[in-house]
Write an enzyme that holds these catalytic residues in place. Structure first.
Site, short mmCIF file in Angstrom:
data_model
loop_
_atom_site.label_atom_id
_atom_site.label_comp_id
_atom_site.label_asym_id
_atom_site.label_seq_id
_atom_site.Cartn_x
_atom_site.Cartn_y
_atom_site.Cartn_z
N ALA A 123 0.84 -1.20 0.00
CA ALA A 123 0.00 0.00 0.00
C ALA A 123 0.87 1.25 0.00
O ALA A 123 1.17 1.82 1.06
CB ALA A 123 -0.94 -0.02 1.19
N GLU A 126 -1.47 6.76 -3.22
CA GLU A 126 -2.59 7.50 -2.61
C GLU A 126 -3.30 8.31 -3.68
O GLU A 126 -2.75 8.52 -4.77
CB GLU A 126 -2.04 8.44 -1.52
N PRO A 127 -4.48 8.85 -3.35
CA PRO A 127 -5.19 9.65 -4.36
C PRO A 127 -4.32 10.79 -4.91
O PRO A 127 -4.38 11.09 -6.09
CB PRO A 127 -6.40 10.20 -3.59
N ASN A 128 -3.50 11.40 -4.06
CA ASN A 128 -2.68 12.54 -4.51
C ASN A 128 -1.19 12.23 -4.59
O ASN A 128 -0.36 13.14 -4.69
CB ASN A 128 -2.89 13.74 -3.57
N ALA A 129 -0.85 10.96 -4.49
CA ALA A 129 0.57 10.58 -4.55
C ALA A 129 0.71 9.26 -5.28
O ALA A 129 0.51 8.18 -4.69
CB ALA A 129 1.16 10.48 -3.14
N GLU A 363 3.51 -0.16 -10.69
CA GLU A 363 4.88 -0.29 -10.14
C GLU A 363 5.83 0.74 -10.79
O GLU A 363 7.00 0.45 -11.07
CB GLU A 363 5.37 -1.73 -10.26
N GLY A 364 5.29 1.95 -10.97
CA GLY A 364 6.04 3.02 -11.61
C GLY A 364 5.72 3.05 -13.09
O GLY A 364 5.93 2.04 -13.79
N THR A 365 5.18 4.16 -13.57
CA THR A 365 4.83 4.24 -15.00
C THR A 365 6.12 4.12 -15.83
O THR A 365 7.23 4.29 -15.30
CB THR A 365 4.18 5.60 -15.33
C1 LIG Z 1 -4.77 -2.01 -11.55
C2 LIG Z 1 -3.83 -1.26 -10.69
C3 LIG Z 1 -3.17 -1.91 -9.67
C4 LIG Z 1 -2.31 -1.19 -8.83
N1 LIG Z 1 -1.72 -1.83 -7.75
C5 LIG Z 1 -1.04 -1.10 -6.85
C6 LIG Z 1 -0.60 -1.69 -5.61
O1 LIG Z 1 -0.80 -2.89 -5.38
N2 LIG Z 1 0.03 -0.90 -4.69
C7 LIG Z 1 0.26 0.43 -4.92
O2 LIG Z 1 0.82 1.10 -4.05
N3 LIG Z 1 -0.14 1.04 -6.09
C8 LIG Z 1 -0.78 0.30 -7.04
N4 LIG Z 1 -1.23 0.89 -8.20
C9 LIG Z 1 -0.95 2.31 -8.44
C10 LIG Z 1 0.06 2.55 -9.55
O3 LIG Z 1 1.34 2.13 -9.15
C11 LIG Z 1 -0.02 4.05 -9.90
O4 LIG Z 1 -1.23 4.23 -10.61
C12 LIG Z 1 1.17 4.51 -10.73
O5 LIG Z 1 2.35 4.51 -9.97
C13 LIG Z 1 0.97 5.93 -11.31
O6 LIG Z 1 0.49 6.82 -10.37
P1 LIG Z 1 -0.79 7.73 -10.73
O7 LIG Z 1 -1.85 6.80 -11.22
O8 LIG Z 1 -1.11 8.56 -9.56
O9 LIG Z 1 -0.32 8.61 -11.95
P2 LIG Z 1 0.46 10.01 -11.87
O10 LIG Z 1 1.66 9.87 -11.02
O11 LIG Z 1 -0.52 11.08 -11.57
O12 LIG Z 1 0.93 10.15 -13.38
C14 LIG Z 1 0.08 10.61 -14.43
C15 LIG Z 1 0.93 10.69 -15.69
O13 LIG Z 1 1.99 11.66 -15.50
C16 LIG Z 1 3.24 11.05 -15.74
N5 LIG Z 1 4.24 11.62 -14.83
C17 LIG Z 1 4.14 11.80 -13.49
N6 LIG Z 1 5.27 12.34 -13.01
C18 LIG Z 1 6.12 12.47 -14.04
C19 LIG Z 1 7.44 12.96 -14.20
N7 LIG Z 1 8.17 13.39 -13.16
N8 LIG Z 1 8.00 12.96 -15.43
C20 LIG Z 1 7.30 12.51 -16.49
N9 LIG Z 1 6.04 12.03 -16.42
C21 LIG Z 1 5.45 12.01 -15.22
C22 LIG Z 1 3.01 9.58 -15.47
O14 LIG Z 1 3.99 8.76 -16.11
C23 LIG Z 1 1.63 9.39 -16.04
O15 LIG Z 1 1.70 9.23 -17.44
C24 LIG Z 1 -2.06 0.17 -9.07
C25 LIG Z 1 -2.71 0.83 -10.13
C26 LIG Z 1 -3.60 0.13 -10.92
C27 LIG Z 1 -4.32 0.88 -12.01
#
Ligand SMILES: Cc1cc2nc3c(=O)[nH]c(=O)nc-3n(C[C@H](O)[C@H](O)[C@H](O)COP(=O)(O)OP(=O)(O)OC[C@H]3O[C@@H](n4cnc5c(N)ncnc54)[C@H](O)[C@@H]3O)c2cc1C
Length: 382
Positions: A123, A126-129, A363-365
């Site tokens: 975990a 978060e919604p904003n992180a 796990e990190g975009t």
């Molecule tokens: C099905 C599913 C399962 C998941 N499981 C888990 C889990 O088990 N545990 C957990 O903790 N999380 C989990 N996640 C969360 C997932 O890891 C996050 O969604 C992901 O890390 C991206 O965060 P965000 O969605 O807030 O996107 P944001 O961080 O808001 O990013 C939005 C866009 O902006 C880009 N971006 C952001 N910052 C930068 C930057 N500095 N430079 C360039 N581009 C940037 C991103 O690449 C993306 O394209 C899950 C998500 C999904 C959808």
């Protein structure tokens, strides 16, 4: 590096292939359709010690090496990415304990995870992180022998069915007001509320939960490492588990390619199997090249992780980004090879396409992976 798998890994691959044929193939489409977690298959995975794989032998596991885990996850994901996420989440959720736990913490939490009796979740988000882990707002305050935890976590895989969670929150020092990102092992119980389950485009049957911590008391002994170690632990976990995301993506690419090749042999148009057309042959050739390149990169990354190579984090990031981009391309092309049938639920490639997309995000975009890779080249100041 030559990546012929040794006898033991080949035996493991065959064992998993047989298990998948018997237990997962008949259920894969149904899991996608019903979006229900397959408890029976979780039992099968436990019985075959696949859920024990992320753990050292002294805690009931089979060794905790990443390369065998990658082989297993790939094999399952060829047929069902959702099912491959069961061992994947067991590894992700427990990795902080394996990497940063004391002997006592490991002894308390790991054996019941290794046996599959309990499930776990990671975990962080978060919604904003999301990408910006430093922006975590969940917080914990020390009260006597406990920390009191408050906050909201979003997108937590298996968060609603996990018995044990590794949770990241900022400990607030009541004297100085300083906030230190920290990691806790949290057992399901009073104060943990599941607020919502996501309706997702893919990886159906893997519940993704929004969690709310409402004055939850966590014993101080369940802090992992020291206060302030949270960021380091979170990144160490992801350095490891990104190899498994790569393996999920690899399985998806290979699964889609296998379907496309068979279809190109069978489908006749203009009096010929479509595989006779160069346009289709070139697609299949590109799909094969990229899938094989992904396989080598993924295996090398896993092997480097197991050998504790200094550049293992760069390699798992490269494997995750390259292989998930490949899975997206290969599943898209597989649909094209199958034409209208590819777009229909009659064939699994549309499901594989939907499942591939998340591999580029969680796990990190892949943008974040590219930052990790670029920093390893340019240095930390960039
Ligand atoms: C099905 C599913 C399962 C998941 N499981 C888990 C889990 O088990 N545990 C957990 O903790 N999380 C989990 N996640 C969360 C997932 O890891 C996050 O969604 C992901 O890390 C991206 O965060 P965000 O969605 O807030 O996107 P944001 O961080 O808001 O990013 C939005 C866009 O902006 C880009 N971006 C952001 N910052 C930068 C930057 N500095 N430079 C360039 N581009 C940037 C991103 O690449 C993306 O394209 C899950 C998500 C999904 C959808």
């Amino acid at each position: 590096m030559d990546f012929e798998l040794d006898k033991e890994l080949l035996f493991l691959k065959e064992m998993v292939r047989d298990l998948v044929q018997e237990k997962v193939v008949p259920r894969a489409a149904e899991i996608d359709r019903t979006d229900e977690f397959p408890w029976d298959i979780k039992e099968d995975l436990a019985e075959h010690e696949i859920l024990a794989m992320p753990f050292p032998e002294e805690y009931g596991g089979t060794g905790g090496k990443v390369l065998p885990m990658v082989i297993v996850v790939e094999e399952i994901a060829k047929v069902s990415c959702s099912v491959s996420m069961i061992p994947g989440a067991q590894c992700l959720g427990s990795a902080a304990i394996v990497l940063a736990g004391t002997k006592e913490q490991k002894q308390r939490f790991l054996p019941s995870l290794a046996s599959g009796e309990k499930l776990c979740a990671y975990a962080l988000t978060e919604p904003n992180a999301g990408s910006d882990v430093g922006g975590i707002q969940s917080f914990a305050v020390r009260e006597g022998n406990d920390y009191v935890l408050n906050g909201t976590k979003r997108f937590i895989s298996f968060g609603n069915i996990a018995d044990i969670l590794t949770v990241f929150a900022k400990v607030i020092d009541q004297n100085t007001g300083e906030k230190k990102l920290s990691c806790f092992v949290v057992e399901k119980g009073e104060g943990l509320v599941v607020r919502n389950l996501e309706h997702k485009m893919g990886v159906k049957g893997t519940p993704t939960a929004e969690l709310f911590f409402d004055n939850m008391r966590v014993p101080a002994e369940d802090l992992l490492g020291a206060e302030g170690d949270g960021f380091k632990i979170a990144m160490q976990v992801l350095d490891k588990t990104r190899a498994e995301v790569a393996a999920q993506a690899l399985g998806l690419a290979q699964g889609a390619l296998d379907v496309a090749v068979q279809y190109a042999r069978d489908r006749v148009q203009f009096g010929n199997p479509i595989g006779k057309f160069q346009a289709i042959q070139f697609k299949l050739a590109d799909m094969e090249m990229k899938t094989q390149a992904s396989r080598y990169l993924t295996y090398v990354a896993a092997d480097k992780y197991d050998r504790k190579a200094h550049d293992r984090g760069k390699y798992t990031a490269m494997a995750k980004a390259f292989t998930s981009d490949t899975a997206m391309e290969v599943t898209t092309e597989a649909i094209q090879v199958l034409g209208g049938y590819g777009y229909s639920e009659e064939y699994p490639v549309e499901r594989m396409f939907r499942d591939a997309k998340i591999q580029q995000i969680y796990e990190g975009t892949n943008e974040i992976q590219r930052i990790v890779i670029a920093r390893s080249l340019l240095g930390r100041g960039f």
